[in-house]
Design a protein around this motif. Structure first.
Motif, PDB file in Angstrom:
ATOM      1  N   ILE A 112       0.839  -1.194   0.000  1.00  0.00           N
ATOM      2  CA  ILE A 112       0.000   0.000   0.000  1.00  0.00           C
ATOM      3  C   ILE A 112       0.883   1.257   0.000  1.00  0.00           C
ATOM      4  O   ILE A 112       0.532   2.284   0.590  1.00  0.00           O
ATOM      5  CB  ILE A 112      -0.972   0.019   1.199  1.00  0.00           C
ATOM      6  CG1 ILE A 112      -0.212  -0.097   2.527  1.00  0.00           C
ATOM      7  CG2 ILE A 112      -2.019  -1.065   1.070  1.00  0.00           C
ATOM      8  CD1 ILE A 112      -1.096   0.159   3.740  1.00  0.00           C
ATOM      9  N   LYS A 115      -0.636   4.515  -0.900  1.00  0.00           N
ATOM     10  CA  LYS A 115      -1.712   5.010  -0.039  1.00  0.00           C
ATOM     11  C   LYS A 115      -1.152   5.882   1.082  1.00  0.00           C
ATOM     12  O   LYS A 115       0.043   5.915   1.333  1.00  0.00           O
ATOM     13  CB  LYS A 115      -2.487   3.834   0.575  1.00  0.00           C
ATOM     14  CG  LYS A 115      -3.006   2.820  -0.414  1.00  0.00           C
ATOM     15  CD  LYS A 115      -4.043   3.406  -1.348  1.00  0.00           C
ATOM     16  CE  LYS A 115      -4.617   2.328  -2.272  1.00  0.00           C
ATOM     17  NZ  LYS A 115      -5.591   2.886  -3.240  1.00  0.00           N
ATOM     18  N   LYS A 116      -2.056   6.560   1.777  1.00  0.00           N
ATOM     19  CA  LYS A 116      -1.675   7.392   2.904  1.00  0.00           C
ATOM     20  C   LYS A 116      -1.867   6.632   4.215  1.00  0.00           C
ATOM     21  O   LYS A 116      -2.337   5.498   4.231  1.00  0.00           O
ATOM     22  CB  LYS A 116      -2.478   8.692   2.897  1.00  0.00           C
ATOM     23  CG  LYS A 116      -2.195   9.579   1.689  1.00  0.00           C
ATOM     24  CD  LYS A 116      -2.948  10.897   1.769  1.00  0.00           C
ATOM     25  CE  LYS A 116      -2.648  11.780   0.566  1.00  0.00           C
ATOM     26  NZ  LYS A 116      -3.380  13.077   0.630  1.00  0.00           N
ATOM     27  N   ALA A 119      -4.612   4.012   5.496  1.00  0.00           N
ATOM     28  CA  ALA A 119      -4.811   2.758   4.755  1.00  0.00           C
ATOM     29  C   ALA A 119      -4.448   1.544   5.601  1.00  0.00           C
ATOM     30  O   ALA A 119      -4.967   0.446   5.379  1.00  0.00           O
ATOM     31  CB  ALA A 119      -3.998   2.774   3.466  1.00  0.00           C
ATOM     32  N   PRO A 144       1.553   9.870   0.458  1.00  0.00           N
ATOM     33  CA  PRO A 144       1.641   8.409   0.329  1.00  0.00           C
ATOM     34  C   PRO A 144       2.912   7.880   1.000  1.00  0.00           C
ATOM     35  O   PRO A 144       3.921   8.583   1.103  1.00  0.00           O
ATOM     36  CB  PRO A 144       1.690   8.193  -1.189  1.00  0.00           C
ATOM     37  CG  PRO A 144       1.082   9.419  -1.770  1.00  0.00           C
ATOM     38  CD  PRO A 144       1.460  10.545  -0.850  1.00  0.00           C
TER      39      PRO A 144
END
Length: 276
Positions: A112, A115-116, A119, A144
């Motif tokens: 991930i 993602k930030k 997540a 991210p």
């Protein structure tokens, strides 16, 4: 919080170390000891300290396991510097120390990286979910993981891990497929064999150029392909440097010796593409 972090670490390091430890050049027994010391530093919130300070605090603690590790020869000196904080040293063997570093390792483990922070709360991994569930995301950069983690000294994406391999094997001046030529390093060979070259990682771009676009600072000065800044050549109108060579390499990359007795081909390797 201390109990939670202790429980997380006991499981977390066991599951993560296989992903990272082969990226870094140390002997197996030393890696094992350093990993345990990093776990203790993390458990007791000592990542901002250096080895001698950590050993002293662990000696004085009630944690018999950590006290025992600190009492062994590997704790300080040798490959594991006494001059750097553990938040820098532990990632050098692929082991997280700070909370942010643990979160980066989780992001890498669960793919991930794009993602930030929050997540992590959506994955089926209780140990990793716990980090996102403790209000830590409020202080985590709103970017991210792939952008944040290199600054935490923890690679996240495959490209960033390849950059760690290039650092380890001094391949900064080489291109992606050079990892195929590395002996006795299955982890680094594996990245090159995943079809990443000419995909996620450009086929004809040097590590030193591509890795900085991924936020990774390349440290392998010995393996970098660079021009010598101090090289000069005296011409009828004055002195010129590799910057001059770089302007018209087809004409100026030659064997004419400069002021130090060496040519542009020898000293302006980046401009002349003469790196070995």
């Amino acid at each position: 919080m201390m109990l939670l972090k202790s429980n997380l670490l006991s499981v977390f390091l066991a599951t993560l170390s296989f992903n990272f430890d082969t990226l870094y050049a140390q002997e197996d027994d030393e890696i094992n000891m350093m990993t345990k010391m990093c776990a203790c530093a993390s458990k007791h919130f000592l990542c901002n300290k250096k080895c001698p300070e950590i050993r002293q605090e662990l000696f004085e603690s009630d944690d018999e396991d950590c006290k025992g590790y600190a009492d062994q020869a590997f704790g300080c000196g040798g490959e594991f510097s006494s001059e750097e904080q553990y938040k820098k040293l532990c990632p050098s063997i692929g082991v997280p120390c700070t909370t942010f570093q643990h979160m980066c390792a989780c992001a890498s483990k669960h793919n991930i990286c794009d993602k930030k922070c929050h997540a992590l709360s959506k994955i089926g991994d209780p140990e990793c979910q716990a980090y996102a569930g403790r209000g830590i995301c409020e202080g985590f950069p709103d970017k991210p993981y792939a952008k944040v983690c290199p600054k935490q000294n923890m690679p996240c994406t495959n490209s960033q891990k390849m950059c760690a391999c290039a650092n380890k094997h001094k391949l900064c001046g080489k291109t992606c497929e050079a990892l195929f030529e590395i002996d006795d390093d299955d982890e680094c060979n594996n990245y090159a064999g995943k079809g990443i070259c000419d995909g996620e990682f450009p086929l004809d771009v040097r590590y030193q150029d591509h890795c900085k676009t991924k936020g990774v600072h390349m440290k392998c000065k010995k393996g970098a392909c660079k021009d010598k800044k101090k090289w000069t050549i005296t011409l009828p109108y004055g002195k010129e440097s590799c910057e001059w060579v770089k302007q018209v390499p087809s004409e100026r990359c030659n064997d004419d010796v400069g002021d130090n007795g060496k040519s542009a081909n020898q000293m302006c390797k980046e401009s002349c593409s003469t790196c070995k």
